[in-house]
Design a protein around this motif. Structure first.
Motif, mmCIF file in Angstrom:
data_model
loop_
_atom_site.group_PDB
_atom_site.id
_atom_site.type_symbol
_atom_site.label_atom_id
_atom_site.label_comp_id
_atom_site.label_asym_id
_atom_site.label_seq_id
_atom_site.Cartn_x
_atom_site.Cartn_y
_atom_site.Cartn_z
ATOM 1 N N GLY A 85 32.677 35.911 32.727
ATOM 2 C CA GLY A 85 32.887 34.477 32.868
ATOM 3 C C GLY A 85 33.778 34.090 34.037
ATOM 4 N N THR A 86 34.244 35.078 34.771
ATOM 5 C CA THR A 86 35.089 34.822 35.937
ATOM 6 C C THR A 86 34.289 35.144 37.189
ATOM 7 O OG1 THR A 86 37.054 35.454 34.673
ATOM 8 C CG2 THR A 86 37.271 35.401 37.074
ATOM 9 N N LEU A 90 28.073 32.895 42.027
ATOM 10 C CA LEU A 90 26.997 33.512 41.250
ATOM 11 C C LEU A 90 27.216 35.004 41.016
ATOM 12 C CD1 LEU A 90 24.001 31.728 43.014
ATOM 13 C CD2 LEU A 90 25.159 31.087 40.880
ATOM 14 N N ILE A 91 28.384 35.501 41.387
ATOM 15 C CA ILE A 91 28.730 36.913 41.183
ATOM 16 C C ILE A 91 29.938 36.972 40.263
ATOM 17 C CG2 ILE A 91 29.510 39.054 42.287
ATOM 18 C CD1 ILE A 91 28.066 38.108 44.841
ATOM 19 N N SER A 92 29.798 37.688 39.164
ATOM 20 C CA SER A 92 30.907 37.771 38.210
ATOM 21 C C SER A 92 31.842 38.925 38.561
ATOM 22 C CB SER A 92 30.385 37.959 36.780
ATOM 23 O OG SER A 92 29.949 39.285 36.580
ATOM 24 N N LEU A 148 33.492 35.432 41.332
ATOM 25 C CA LEU A 148 34.149 35.856 42.559
ATOM 26 C C LEU A 148 34.683 34.633 43.316
ATOM 27 C CD1 LEU A 148 34.784 38.513 43.912
ATOM 28 C CD2 LEU A 148 32.537 38.468 44.969
ATOM 29 N N ALA A 149 34.015 33.491 43.183
ATOM 30 C CA ALA A 149 34.496 32.256 43.809
ATOM 31 C C ALA A 149 35.838 31.832 43.209
ATOM 32 C CB ALA A 149 33.470 31.145 43.642
ATOM 33 N N THR A 150 35.993 31.968 41.900
ATOM 34 C CA THR A 150 37.253 31.640 41.241
ATOM 35 C C THR A 150 38.368 32.529 41.767
ATOM 36 O OG1 THR A 150 36.131 30.884 39.240
ATOM 37 C CG2 THR A 150 38.441 31.541 38.995
ATOM 38 N N LEU A 151 38.090 33.826 41.885
ATOM 39 C CA LEU A 151 39.093 34.753 42.413
ATOM 40 C C LEU A 151 39.443 34.430 43.856
ATOM 41 C CD1 LEU A 151 38.087 38.286 41.087
ATOM 42 C CD2 LEU A 151 39.770 36.691 40.186
ATOM 43 N N ALA A 152 38.438 34.102 44.666
ATOM 44 C CA ALA A 152 38.679 33.773 46.071
ATOM 45 C C ALA A 152 39.554 32.521 46.181
ATOM 46 C CB ALA A 152 37.366 33.582 46.814
ATOM 47 N N ALA A 153 39.291 31.528 45.346
ATOM 48 C CA ALA A 153 40.112 30.309 45.368
ATOM 49 C C ALA A 153 41.547 30.619 44.957
ATOM 50 C CB ALA A 153 39.505 29.252 44.446
ATOM 51 N N ARG A 154 41.726 31.440 43.936
ATOM 52 C CA ARG A 154 43.069 31.852 43.524
ATOM 53 C C ARG A 154 43.765 32.603 44.648
ATOM 54 N NH1 ARG A 154 41.747 34.647 37.897
ATOM 55 N NH2 ARG A 154 41.137 32.774 36.788
ATOM 56 N N ASP A 155 43.041 33.521 45.280
ATOM 57 C CA ASP A 155 43.607 34.333 46.351
ATOM 58 C C ASP A 155 44.084 33.449 47.501
ATOM 59 O OD1 ASP A 155 44.224 36.963 47.406
ATOM 60 O OD2 ASP A 155 42.538 36.682 48.788
ATOM 61 N N GLU A 156 43.275 32.459 47.850
ATOM 62 C CA GLU A 156 43.656 31.543 48.924
ATOM 63 C C GLU A 156 44.892 30.735 48.539
ATOM 64 O OE1 GLU A 156 40.009 29.433 49.642
ATOM 65 O OE2 GLU A 156 39.155 31.102 50.792
ATOM 66 N N THR A 194 36.336 45.309 23.416
ATOM 67 C CA THR A 194 35.567 45.621 24.619
ATOM 68 C C THR A 194 34.630 44.467 24.962
ATOM 69 O OG1 THR A 194 35.679 47.986 24.134
ATOM 70 C CG2 THR A 194 33.965 47.290 25.652
ATOM 71 N N ALA A 195 33.983 43.898 23.958
ATOM 72 C CA ALA A 195 33.077 42.758 24.179
ATOM 73 C C ALA A 195 33.848 41.557 24.717
ATOM 74 C CB ALA A 195 32.348 42.397 22.885
ATOM 75 N N ALA A 196 35.055 41.307 24.193
ATOM 76 C CA ALA A 196 35.874 40.186 24.671
ATOM 77 C C ALA A 196 36.275 40.395 26.130
ATOM 78 C CB ALA A 196 37.107 40.019 23.787
ATOM 79 N N LEU A 197 36.637 41.609 26.491
ATOM 80 C CA LEU A 197 36.985 41.922 27.881
ATOM 81 C C LEU A 197 35.780 41.704 28.788
ATOM 82 C CD1 LEU A 197 38.864 42.992 30.101
ATOM 83 C CD2 LEU A 197 38.183 45.314 29.408
ATOM 84 N N ARG A 198 34.629 42.223 28.377
ATOM 85 C CA ARG A 198 33.405 42.044 29.165
ATOM 86 C C ARG A 198 33.066 40.557 29.326
ATOM 87 N NH1 ARG A 198 30.013 45.942 30.419
ATOM 88 N NH2 ARG A 198 28.225 44.562 30.271
#
Length: 161
Positions: A127-128, A76-78, A130-138, A118-122
Motif C-alpha cells: 500500500g506504499t 504504480l510501483i509498490s 514509490l511515489a510516496t517514498l520519493a515525496a517523503r525523501d524530497e 506477515t500478511a499485515a507487513l506485506r
C-alpha cells in the motif's frame, strides 16, 4: 527481533528511489549518477539495478543517452515490489519457531499469528508507493518532513535558530 533489510534490499530500495525521483524527466540515469546520489557501492550498483530490471520495474538502455529508468510511474510501483526485487518473496520459508516443536505436520502454535503479522507487513508495503517514498525523501532533504517520535535515530534533534 530485527526488522531491517539486507544490504541488497537496502540498495535496491535506494536505487529505486533515485529512479523514482527522476522519473518525471523521462530520461535515463547512469550507474555513476545512482551511485553518487544514493551511496550504493559502485561494485554492486549494476547488480542492484539489474534486480530492478529483472523484476520488470526498470528498463535499461545502452549508449550515450542510456542508463536506467522505471518502466511505469512511481505511483504504480509498490514498496513491496521493490523490496521483493532485492530480497525475494516476503513469506515464511520455514516454521517461525525454527527447529522448535512443531506439533502439527504443516503448522505450529505460532503459525496463525505469524502468518497474520506477515500478511499485515506485506499489505503495508504493498500500500506504499514509490511515489510516496520519493515525496517523503524530497521533504526530508528539504528539511520539511517532521521527524517521527518513533524515529530510529538516537539522540535529540538539534535545530539551529
Amino acid at each position: 527481533m530485527n526488522m531491517t533489510l539486507s544490504k541488497r534490499g537496502d540498495y535496491v530500495v535506494r536505487s529505486a528511489l533515485c529512479l523514482a525521483r527522476s522519473y518525471g524527466s523521462g530520461g535515463y540515469r547512469k550507474i555513476r549518477e545512482v551511485v553518487a546520489e544514493v551511496d550504493v557501492p559502485q561494485t554492486f550498483a549494476s547488480q542492484i539495478l539489474a534486480d530492478l530490471v529483472h523484476a520488470k520495474l526498470a528498463t535499461s538502455k545502452a549508449g550515450k543517452d542510456g542508463g536506467y529508468r522505471l518502466v511505469r510511474a512511481p505511483a504504480l510501483i509498490s514498496l513491496l515490489d521493490v523490496i521483493e526485487a532485492g530480497e525475494g518473496p516476503l513469506r515464511a520459508e520455514r516454521c517461525a519457531l525454527g527447529d522448535g516443536p512443531c506439533r502439527w505436520e504443516a503448522v505450529c502454535p505460532l503459525h496463525e499469528t505469524w502468518g497474520a503479522a506477515t500478511a499485515a507487513l506485506r499489505d503495508t508495503l504493498a500500500g506504499t508507493s514509490l511515489a510516496t517514498l520519493a515525496a517523503r525523501d524530497e521533504a526530508i532533504e528539504a528539511g520539511t518532513y517532521p521527524v517521527p517520535t518513533n524515529s530510529h535515530r538516537g539522540g535529540a534533534l538539534i535545530v539551529d535558530i
